[in-house]
Design a protein around this motif. Sequence first.
Motif, PDB file in Angstrom:
ATOM      1  N   UNK A   1      24.001  42.200  28.189  1.00 53.52           N
ATOM      2  CA  UNK A   1      22.857  42.707  27.422  1.00 53.52           C
ATOM      3  C   UNK A   1      23.277  43.367  26.112  1.00 53.52           C
ATOM      4  N   UNK A   2      24.586  43.266  25.797  1.00 52.95           N
ATOM      5  CA  UNK A   2      25.064  43.825  24.525  1.00 52.95           C
ATOM      6  C   UNK A   2      24.948  42.798  23.408  1.00 52.95           C
ATOM      7  N   UNK A   3      24.782  41.549  23.768  1.00 51.73           N
ATOM      8  CA  UNK A   3      24.697  40.464  22.795  1.00 51.73           C
ATOM      9  C   UNK A   3      23.228  40.163  22.523  1.00 51.73           C
ATOM     10  N   UNK A   4      22.804  40.385  21.285  1.00 49.33           N
ATOM     11  CA  UNK A   4      21.380  40.263  20.978  1.00 49.33           C
ATOM     12  C   UNK A   4      21.149  39.496  19.675  1.00 49.33           C
ATOM     13  N   UNK A   5      19.908  39.092  19.493  1.00 52.55           N
ATOM     14  CA  UNK A   5      19.467  38.518  18.226  1.00 52.55           C
ATOM     15  C   UNK A   5      20.220  37.282  17.806  1.00 52.55           C
ATOM     16  N   UNK A   6      20.567  37.217  16.512  1.00 52.64           N
ATOM     17  CA  UNK A   6      21.234  36.045  15.943  1.00 52.64           C
ATOM     18  C   UNK A   6      22.599  35.801  16.579  1.00 52.64           C
ATOM     19  N   UNK A   7      23.296  36.885  16.892  1.00 50.26           N
ATOM     20  CA  UNK A   7      24.619  36.729  17.497  1.00 50.26           C
ATOM     21  C   UNK A   7      24.522  36.053  18.863  1.00 50.26           C
TER      22      UNK A   7
END
Length: 333
Positions: free
Chosen positions: A55-61
Motif C-alpha cells: 500500500x506504499x505504491x500509489x498513483x502513477x508509480x
Amino acid sequence: MKLNAKDNWPLLIILIAVVFSLIKEFPTTQTTENTIKVPNAYDSNWISPSLFIDRTLEGKNRKLVIYGQELIAHTSRYLGPRGSVAQISNGMNCQNCHLNAGKKTWGNNYGAVASTYPRFRDRSGSIESIYKRVSDCFERSLNGTAPDSLSKEYKAIEAYIKWVGKEVPKGVTPKQTGIYKLPFLDRAADPQKGKLVYQNQCQRCHGQNGEGVIALNNTEYEYPPLWGEHSYNNGAGLYRLSRFAGFVYSNMPNNEASYDHPTLSVSESWDVAAFVNSQPRPKKDLQKDWPTISKKPIDHPFGPYADGFSEQQHKYGPYPSIIAKREALKKST
C-alpha cells in the motif's frame, strides 16, 4: 459476603476476566528479551513483494510498476514479432527465463538487481546500469534489439525491477536470488544422456524438436522454444551449462519441481543442459565479450582461454581440472 456461584455467575465471569487482564499487564519472572534474537532479513531467504499487499505504491508509480510486471510476463504481446507497441524480440517472454515475472525463489529472479547495479561486469569489462542489463536480455535471451531507454516500456520495466528488490539494501545479495549453483560433475556433461532426460521430462511441454508451444492468442509462447530460430542465442546466460543446469534443477518440470523438491537429479540437470545447448540456435557476435580472457567463466564455451583447455572441455566439462589449473595460475602470478 459469600458469593453463590449459581446466583452470581455473571459477577464471577467479570472477576475472572479482570484477574487475567491484570496478569497480562505484569511481566513474568522469566523474560525472553535477552534470548530472542531479531533475525537479519539477509541472513535468511529472500521473499518477493506483492502488489496485492503493498500500500506504499500509489498513483502513477503504481500504474508504472503494474505495467512493468505485465511487460515482463507478456513481453511478446507488446514487443514481440506481432507486438502491439514495437517488434523488437523473438516471441519469448522475459518470464520464460525469469519465472513468475522475476519473483520466484531460485527462478532467476530480480531480487538482487536493484541492490547490486550499477556494477562492474567482466563480460563487458565496464560498469553496467540496469538499462544495460535489460538491453542484454533483449539482445541475447530474446534475440532482438534493445528497447529505447526513454520509452514508457523501458521505464516501466526498470520501475518494476526496482520494486521487486525494494527491500534489499544496496550492495546486498540475499539468499535464493538469481539461479541456484549446482555442484560440478567429476565427468563431462553428456548430451546423449541428456536427450533421454529431455524426452522423458521436457518434450511434453517444449516439443519433440524444442520448438515450444504457441499460446492461444498466437502472440506469445505457452511453453518457450529451447532451440531453433525463435529461441535464445549463443550469447544468453542460459547458454552456459552451469546456468541452464541450475535453472532446470530448481524449476523444471514447471509447476512440479522446486529447489527443495527437485524432480531431476544433479547429473540429469547437467546432461539435459548439455543436450539442449548442443542444438542449433541463433548466433550473436561475441567478440567484445570478456575483454580480459582470464575472467571468462569456466563454462564459457568460446575461446581463447588463459588456462589452455579446449572449447569442448570448457563447454561440457569435466571442470575440476580447469579449476585446479586456474588456482595454480593465480598462485604463480
